[in-house]
Design an enzyme around this catalytic site. Structure first.
Site, PDB file in Angstrom:
ATOM      1  N   ASP A  29     -22.532  74.641  -4.345  1.00 42.65           N
ATOM      2  CA  ASP A  29     -21.731  73.611  -3.677  1.00 42.65           C
ATOM      3  C   ASP A  29     -21.690  72.313  -4.486  1.00 42.65           C
ATOM      4  O   ASP A  29     -22.640  71.983  -5.204  1.00 42.65           O
ATOM      5  CB  ASP A  29     -22.317  73.333  -2.283  1.00 42.65           C
ATOM      6  CG  ASP A  29     -21.309  72.627  -1.388  1.00 42.65           C
ATOM      7  OD1 ASP A  29     -20.100  72.676  -1.679  1.00 42.65           O
ATOM      8  OD2 ASP A  29     -21.743  72.012  -0.397  1.00 42.65           O
TER       9      ASP A  29
ATOM     10  N   ARG B 228     -10.046  68.157  -8.024  1.00 38.67           N
ATOM     11  CA  ARG B 228     -11.098  69.077  -7.585  1.00 38.67           C
ATOM     12  C   ARG B 228     -11.170  70.332  -8.469  1.00 38.67           C
ATOM     13  O   ARG B 228     -12.240  70.888  -8.707  1.00 38.67           O
ATOM     14  CB  ARG B 228     -10.853  69.494  -6.128  1.00 38.67           C
ATOM     15  CG  ARG B 228     -10.992  68.362  -5.127  1.00 38.67           C
ATOM     16  CD  ARG B 228     -10.648  68.860  -3.724  1.00 38.67           C
ATOM     17  NE  ARG B 228     -11.430  70.028  -3.353  1.00 38.67           N
ATOM     18  CZ  ARG B 228     -12.679  69.955  -2.866  1.00 38.67           C
ATOM     19  NH1 ARG B 228     -13.250  68.798  -2.670  1.00 38.67           N
ATOM     20  NH2 ARG B 228     -13.326  71.064  -2.567  1.00 38.67           N
TER      21      ARG B 228
ATOM     22  N   HIS C 153     -14.191  72.966 -10.276  1.00 39.28           N
ATOM     23  CA  HIS C 153     -14.360  74.421 -10.234  1.00 39.28           C
ATOM     24  C   HIS C 153     -14.448  75.008 -11.636  1.00 39.28           C
ATOM     25  O   HIS C 153     -15.213  75.933 -11.892  1.00 39.28           O
ATOM     26  CB  HIS C 153     -13.207  75.061  -9.445  1.00 39.28           C
ATOM     27  CG  HIS C 153     -13.178  74.652  -7.996  1.00 39.28           C
ATOM     28  ND1 HIS C 153     -14.307  74.619  -7.223  1.00 39.28           N
ATOM     29  CD2 HIS C 153     -12.163  74.222  -7.197  1.00 39.28           C
ATOM     30  CE1 HIS C 153     -14.000  74.205  -6.000  1.00 39.28           C
ATOM     31  NE2 HIS C 153     -12.705  73.947  -5.963  1.00 39.28           N
TER      32      HIS C 153
ATOM     33  N   SER D 103     -15.715  81.903   0.257  1.00 41.05           N
ATOM     34  CA  SER D 103     -16.081  82.376   1.590  1.00 41.05           C
ATOM     35  C   SER D 103     -14.837  82.757   2.389  1.00 41.05           C
ATOM     36  O   SER D 103     -13.705  82.387   2.029  1.00 41.05           O
ATOM     37  CB  SER D 103     -16.862  81.290   2.338  1.00 41.05           C
ATOM     38  OG  SER D 103     -15.963  80.283   2.779  1.00 41.05           O
TER      39      SER D 103
ATOM     40  N   TRP E 125     -10.227  80.110   2.609  1.00 41.59           N
ATOM     41  CA  TRP E 125      -8.764  80.270   2.601  1.00 41.59           C
ATOM     42  C   TRP E 125      -8.084  79.066   3.237  1.00 41.59           C
ATOM     43  O   TRP E 125      -6.892  78.847   3.034  1.00 41.59           O
ATOM     44  CB  TRP E 125      -8.353  81.531   3.377  1.00 41.59           C
ATOM     45  CG  TRP E 125      -8.857  82.804   2.788  1.00 41.59           C
ATOM     46  CD1 TRP E 125      -9.880  83.566   3.283  1.00 41.59           C
ATOM     47  CD2 TRP E 125      -8.397  83.484   1.610  1.00 41.59           C
ATOM     48  NE1 TRP E 125     -10.085  84.672   2.484  1.00 41.59           N
ATOM     49  CE2 TRP E 125      -9.181  84.651   1.461  1.00 41.59           C
ATOM     50  CE3 TRP E 125      -7.389  83.228   0.667  1.00 41.59           C
ATOM     51  CZ2 TRP E 125      -9.001  85.544   0.409  1.00 41.59           C
ATOM     52  CZ3 TRP E 125      -7.205  84.126  -0.379  1.00 41.59           C
ATOM     53  CH2 TRP E 125      -7.999  85.267  -0.500  1.00 41.59           C
TER      54      TRP E 125
ATOM     55  N   LEU F 146     -29.515  92.461 -15.373  1.00 45.92           N
ATOM     56  CA  LEU F 146     -29.289  91.698 -14.148  1.00 45.92           C
ATOM     57  C   LEU F 146     -28.044  92.192 -13.397  1.00 45.92           C
ATOM     58  O   LEU F 146     -27.006  92.434 -14.012  1.00 45.92           O
ATOM     59  CB  LEU F 146     -29.080  90.228 -14.546  1.00 45.92           C
ATOM     60  CG  LEU F 146     -28.726  89.256 -13.434  1.00 45.92           C
ATOM     61  CD1 LEU F 146     -29.921  89.014 -12.522  1.00 45.92           C
ATOM     62  CD2 LEU F 146     -28.240  87.917 -14.028  1.00 45.92           C
TER      63      LEU F 146
ATOM     64  N   SER G 155     -24.009  78.047   5.746  1.00 43.77           N
ATOM     65  CA  SER G 155     -22.562  78.275   5.596  1.00 43.77           C
ATOM     66  C   SER G 155     -22.169  79.751   5.575  1.00 43.77           C
ATOM     67  O   SER G 155     -21.346  80.170   4.767  1.00 43.77           O
ATOM     68  CB  SER G 155     -22.037  77.570   4.338  1.00 43.77           C
ATOM     69  OG  SER G 155     -22.169  76.178   4.472  1.00 43.77           O
TER      70      SER G 155
HETATM   71  C1  FPP Z   1     -18.004  74.848  -3.755  1.00 44.04           C
HETATM   72  O1  FPP Z   1     -17.714  73.541  -4.139  1.00 44.04           O
HETATM   73  C2  FPP Z   1     -17.459  75.782  -4.715  1.00 44.04           C
HETATM   74  C3  FPP Z   1     -16.504  76.722  -4.452  1.00 44.04           C
HETATM   75  C4  FPP Z   1     -15.917  76.976  -3.132  1.00 44.04           C
HETATM   76  C5  FPP Z   1     -15.957  77.567  -5.517  1.00 44.04           C
HETATM   77  C6  FPP Z   1     -17.015  78.133  -6.398  1.00 44.04           C
HETATM   78  C7  FPP Z   1     -16.423  78.870  -7.497  1.00 44.04           C
HETATM   79  C8  FPP Z   1     -16.839  78.762  -8.762  1.00 44.04           C
HETATM   80  C9  FPP Z   1     -17.899  77.865  -9.234  1.00 44.04           C
HETATM   81  C10 FPP Z   1     -16.296  79.662  -9.744  1.00 44.04           C
HETATM   82  C11 FPP Z   1     -17.369  80.674 -10.042  1.00 44.04           C
HETATM   83  C12 FPP Z   1     -16.769  81.940 -10.343  1.00 44.04           C
HETATM   84  C13 FPP Z   1     -17.460  83.026 -10.781  1.00 44.04           C
HETATM   85  C14 FPP Z   1     -16.681  84.208 -11.142  1.00 44.04           C
HETATM   86  C15 FPP Z   1     -18.915  83.060 -10.949  1.00 44.04           C
HETATM   87  P1  FPP Z   1     -16.820  72.644  -3.189  1.00 44.04           P
HETATM   88  O2  FPP Z   1     -15.431  72.707  -3.667  1.00 44.04           O
HETATM   89  O3  FPP Z   1     -17.020  73.060  -1.771  1.00 44.04           O
HETATM   90  O4  FPP Z   1     -17.437  71.245  -3.455  1.00 44.04           O
HETATM   91  P2  FPP Z   1     -17.457  70.018  -2.459  1.00 44.04           P
HETATM   92  O5  FPP Z   1     -18.398  70.370  -1.338  1.00 44.04           O
HETATM   93  O6  FPP Z   1     -17.974  68.912  -3.306  1.00 44.04           O
HETATM   94  O7  FPP Z   1     -16.044  69.787  -1.990  1.00 44.04           O
END
Ligand code: FPP
Length: 235
Positions: free
Chosen positions: A17, A30, A34, A62, A66, A128, A189
């Site tokens: 997160d 944002r 990612h 999650s 969506w 792994l 969550s």
């Molecule tokens: C949470 O941060 C992150 C996500 C919902 C996306 C996570 C996806 C990646 C890191 C890509 C990884 C992919 C692979 C294939 C390993 P947030 O956007 O909820 O952050 P915030 O709480 O600061 O808004």
């Protein structure tokens, strides 16, 4: 397992997160968070293998994600697809086996195809095991497990904990020993609800893109110093 001297950490689950806040703090969109988060995930996968973990479950997307803006959803899905497409050499060199947890049916056909290909091509790799929790929700997994049991002719009266576990997404994978959440919040969550019944939890204030191998080492060292009693009394 009764008693409390078992400190081997085989399986870590991570709630990655803080990508959005990492980006916002830098005046970036944002999506940049990612992108950076994906780089961190790759580094942590490498570190996890080096540190001798057997399983690493990453909460990538999650069942609730969506609801985000369509552009952000598309970006994350695009990242996952590109990662699966590009990283075959990385998996091979590191002996990494890719697995999936979550409901595949709601994923776009192209992501689904890449996921299946990656799982198939890495299925005999001995290192792994990286479980990508993608369109994953803990409650959803339990509901799907109950439905699978019903479809297999196992009625509610015939289900016990072990039986229900056998219908989860990856019944061969042991429960997580440690669940890490980055980004400063203290929530599960909807992540691995059933499987985390006896997991230890570690919370990091750092945003996911800032997480490092040293943070994983620290979390594992802290895990090693805890006593796990599984409901038993101290001996
Ligand atoms: C949470 O941060 C992150 C996500 C919902 C996306 C996570 C996806 C990646 C890191 C890509 C990884 C992919 C692979 C294939 C390993 P947030 O956007 O909820 O952050 P915030 O709480 O600061 O808004």
């Amino acid at each position: 397992m009764a008693g409390g001297r078992e400190h081997v950490c085989r399986h870590v689950g991570i709630i990655m997160d803080g990508n959005g806040r990492w980006a916002q703090a830098r005046g970036l969109p944002r999506t940049s968070g990612h992108l950076e988060g994906l780089k961190t995930a790759r580094r942590i996968v490498e570190a996890a293998g080096k540190l001798g973990l057997s399983y690493l479950t990453l909460y990538v997307f999650s069942t609730e994600n969506w609801k985000r803006a369509q552009g952000e959803v598309d970006f994350i899905m695009g990242l996952v697809k590109a990662h699966l497409l590009r990283e075959m050499d990385f998996y091979r060199e590191n002996g990494i086996r890719i697995r999936h947890a979550g409901d595949e049916t709601a994923l776009n056909a192209d992501i689904r195809a890449e996921l299946r290909k990656a799982m198939d091509q890495t299925k005999n790799f001995p290192g792994l095991q990286v479980v990508l929790a993608l369109n994953y929700g803990g409650r959803d997994e339990i509901v799907r497990a109950v439905r699978r049991a019903a479809a297999a002719g196992v009625g509610a009266g015939g289900l016990d904990e072990k039986g229900l576990s056998s219908f989860l997404d990856n019944p061969d994978i042991p429960d997580p020993d440690l669940i890490v959440r980055t980004g400063g919040d203290f929530r599960s969550s909807n992540f691995l609800l059933w499987e985390s019944a006896y997991a230890e939890f570690a919370f990091s204030p750092k945003f996911w893109p800032d997480w490092t191998e040293a943070d994983l080492r620290d979390a594992l060292a802290d895990f090693g110093s805890r006593e796990r009693r599984y409901g038993d009394t101290k001996r």
